[in-house]
Design a protein around this motif. Structure first.
Motif, PDB file in Angstrom:
ATOM      1  N   UNK A  83       0.841  -1.196   0.000  1.00  0.00           N
ATOM      2  CA  UNK A  83       0.000   0.000   0.000  1.00  0.00           C
ATOM      3  C   UNK A  83       0.879   1.250   0.000  1.00  0.00           C
ATOM      4  N   UNK A  84       1.910   1.250   0.843  1.00  0.00           N
ATOM      5  CA  UNK A  84       2.822   2.389   0.904  1.00  0.00           C
ATOM      6  C   UNK A  84       3.594   2.545  -0.402  1.00  0.00           C
ATOM      7  N   UNK A  85       4.049   1.440  -0.966  1.00  0.00           N
ATOM      8  CA  UNK A  85       4.831   1.500  -2.198  1.00  0.00           C
ATOM      9  C   UNK A  85       4.006   2.044  -3.357  1.00  0.00           C
ATOM     10  N   UNK A  86       2.718   1.704  -3.406  1.00  0.00           N
ATOM     11  CA  UNK A  86       1.849   2.213  -4.468  1.00  0.00           C
ATOM     12  C   UNK A  86       1.663   3.731  -4.330  1.00  0.00           C
ATOM     13  N   UNK A  87       1.651   4.216  -3.102  1.00  0.00           N
ATOM     14  CA  UNK A  87       1.414   5.640  -2.883  1.00  0.00           C
ATOM     15  C   UNK A  87       2.680   6.482  -2.891  1.00  0.00           C
ATOM     16  N   UNK A  88       3.803   5.888  -2.539  1.00  0.00           N
ATOM     17  CA  UNK A  88       5.057   6.638  -2.507  1.00  0.00           C
ATOM     18  C   UNK A  88       6.208   5.713  -2.834  1.00  0.00           C
ATOM     19  N   UNK A  90       9.870   5.166  -3.082  1.00  0.00           N
ATOM     20  CA  UNK A  90      11.032   5.880  -2.530  1.00  0.00           C
ATOM     21  C   UNK A  90      11.969   6.383  -3.626  1.00  0.00           C
ATOM     22  N   UNK A  91      12.354   7.647  -3.511  1.00  0.00           N
ATOM     23  CA  UNK A  91      13.296   8.242  -4.451  1.00  0.00           C
ATOM     24  C   UNK A  91      12.680   8.754  -5.735  1.00  0.00           C
ATOM     25  N   UNK A  92      11.369   8.640  -5.887  1.00  0.00           N
ATOM     26  CA  UNK A  92      10.745   9.110  -7.129  1.00  0.00           C
ATOM     27  C   UNK A  92      10.261  10.546  -6.978  1.00  0.00           C
ATOM     28  N   UNK A  93      10.089  11.202  -8.090  1.00  0.00           N
ATOM     29  CA  UNK A  93       9.505  12.543  -8.099  1.00  0.00           C
ATOM     30  C   UNK A  93      10.413  13.630  -7.563  1.00  0.00           C
ATOM     31  N   UNK A  94      11.697  13.389  -7.463  1.00  0.00           N
ATOM     32  CA  UNK A  94      12.608  14.427  -7.010  1.00  0.00           C
ATOM     33  C   UNK A  94      12.589  14.651  -5.513  1.00  0.00           C
ATOM     34  N   UNK A  95      11.838  13.855  -4.788  1.00  0.00           N
ATOM     35  CA  UNK A  95      11.806  13.977  -3.338  1.00  0.00           C
ATOM     36  C   UNK A  95      13.061  13.332  -2.777  1.00  0.00           C
ATOM     37  N   UNK A  96      13.735  13.990  -1.815  1.00  0.00           N
ATOM     38  CA  UNK A  96      14.910  13.350  -1.224  1.00  0.00           C
ATOM     39  C   UNK A  96      14.542  12.040  -0.542  1.00  0.00           C
ATOM     40  N   UNK A  97      15.522  11.146  -0.425  1.00  0.00           N
ATOM     41  CA  UNK A  97      15.260   9.835   0.159  1.00  0.00           C
ATOM     42  C   UNK A  97      14.700   9.934   1.571  1.00  0.00           C
ATOM     43  N   UNK A  98      15.179  10.893   2.344  1.00  0.00           N
ATOM     44  CA  UNK A  98      14.682  11.016   3.719  1.00  0.00           C
ATOM     45  C   UNK A  98      13.203  11.397   3.732  1.00  0.00           C
ATOM     46  N   UNK A  99      12.812  12.307   2.842  1.00  0.00           N
ATOM     47  CA  UNK A  99      11.404  12.690   2.742  1.00  0.00           C
ATOM     48  C   UNK A  99      10.542  11.553   2.237  1.00  0.00           C
ATOM     49  N   UNK A 100      11.052  10.809   1.268  1.00  0.00           N
ATOM     50  CA  UNK A 100      10.310   9.655   0.750  1.00  0.00           C
ATOM     51  C   UNK A 100      10.141   8.585   1.811  1.00  0.00           C
ATOM     52  N   UNK A 101      11.180   8.384   2.601  1.00  0.00           N
ATOM     53  CA  UNK A 101      11.111   7.368   3.646  1.00  0.00           C
ATOM     54  C   UNK A 101      10.051   7.719   4.688  1.00  0.00           C
ATOM     55  N   UNK A 102      10.000   8.987   5.062  1.00  0.00           N
ATOM     56  CA  UNK A 102       8.988   9.428   6.032  1.00  0.00           C
ATOM     57  C   UNK A 102       7.594   9.220   5.454  1.00  0.00           C
ATOM     58  N   UNK A 103       7.392   9.620   4.207  1.00  0.00           N
ATOM     59  CA  UNK A 103       6.084   9.424   3.575  1.00  0.00           C
ATOM     60  C   UNK A 103       5.755   7.941   3.446  1.00  0.00           C
ATOM     61  N   UNK A 104       6.741   7.148   3.075  1.00  0.00           N
ATOM     62  CA  UNK A 104       6.523   5.715   2.934  1.00  0.00           C
ATOM     63  C   UNK A 104       6.109   5.105   4.263  1.00  0.00           C
ATOM     64  N   UNK A 105       6.770   5.500   5.344  1.00  0.00           N
ATOM     65  CA  UNK A 105       6.411   4.983   6.672  1.00  0.00           C
ATOM     66  C   UNK A 105       5.005   5.428   7.084  1.00  0.00           C
ATOM     67  N   UNK A 106       4.638   6.654   6.744  1.00  0.00           N
ATOM     68  CA  UNK A 106       3.277   7.123   7.053  1.00  0.00           C
ATOM     69  C   UNK A 106       2.228   6.317   6.282  1.00  0.00           C
ATOM     70  N   UNK A 107       2.487   6.089   5.005  1.00  0.00           N
ATOM     71  CA  UNK A 107       1.542   5.294   4.207  1.00  0.00           C
ATOM     72  C   UNK A 107       1.491   3.843   4.689  1.00  0.00           C
ATOM     73  N   UNK A 108       2.634   3.296   5.076  1.00  0.00           N
ATOM     74  CA  UNK A 108       2.638   1.933   5.608  1.00  0.00           C
ATOM     75  C   UNK A 108       1.840   1.877   6.908  1.00  0.00           C
ATOM     76  N   UNK A 109       1.968   2.902   7.735  1.00  0.00           N
ATOM     77  CA  UNK A 109       1.175   2.968   8.960  1.00  0.00           C
ATOM     78  C   UNK A 109      -0.313   3.032   8.674  1.00  0.00           C
ATOM     79  N   UNK A 110      -0.672   3.838   7.673  1.00  0.00           N
ATOM     80  CA  UNK A 110      -2.084   3.897   7.281  1.00  0.00           C
ATOM     81  C   UNK A 110      -2.570   2.548   6.780  1.00  0.00           C
ATOM     82  N   UNK A 111      -1.759   1.888   5.963  1.00  0.00           N
ATOM     83  CA  UNK A 111      -2.125   0.572   5.457  1.00  0.00           C
ATOM     84  C   UNK A 111      -2.317  -0.432   6.577  1.00  0.00           C
TER      85      UNK A 111
END
Length: 134
Positions: A83-88, A90-111
């Protein structure tokens, strides 16, 4: 019968007024109205269809099958991670890896929350509603 006739006449008057208003619009204004209408339609479809599809795929199919097979933690981890991978991605869209990781963890938490909600309520409608309103 008379009420239906008045309702029909009222509806025709409203349609006539809309046609009249549209005919007085410039081409640019009509184009803006169409774009706004399509944006509204896209937003409605996204907020209704995406949660329905995603929750069916991640919760019902993936988590549900692993839950039935006696592997609830694996199902929780896989469904939340995908679920997190589909939404974010990591490393795509010019977002730094640290920002992507935080978003990925948030989406994984939601999932994970959606999976637990599905398990607790026993119905797919609960995570669909939660997903649609988050």
């Amino acid at each position: 019968m008379i009420t239906q006739a008045f309702t029909m006449i009222g509806g025709l008057i409203v349609v006539a007024q809309c046609i009249c208003a549209l005919s007085h619009m410039t081409l640019r204004t009509r184009h803006s109205v169409r774009i706004a209408y399509l944006a509204l339609l896209l937003g409605a479809a996204t907020s209704c269809l995406a949660p329905l599809y995603e929750e069916t795929l991640f919760r019902r199919v993936l988590y549900g099958r692993l839950l039935a097979a006696g592997r609830p933690l694996l199902g929780l981890a896989l469904s939340a991670g995908l679920f997190a991978f589909v939404h974010e991605v990591p490393g795509s869209g010019g977002t730094p890896w640290s920002g992507s990781l935080v978003l990925w963890l948030l989406y994984a938490g939601l999932g994970a929350v959606f999976a637990l909600l599905y398990r607790r309520c026993g119905t797919l409608w609960a995570p669909i509603a939660a997903h649609a309103t988050h």
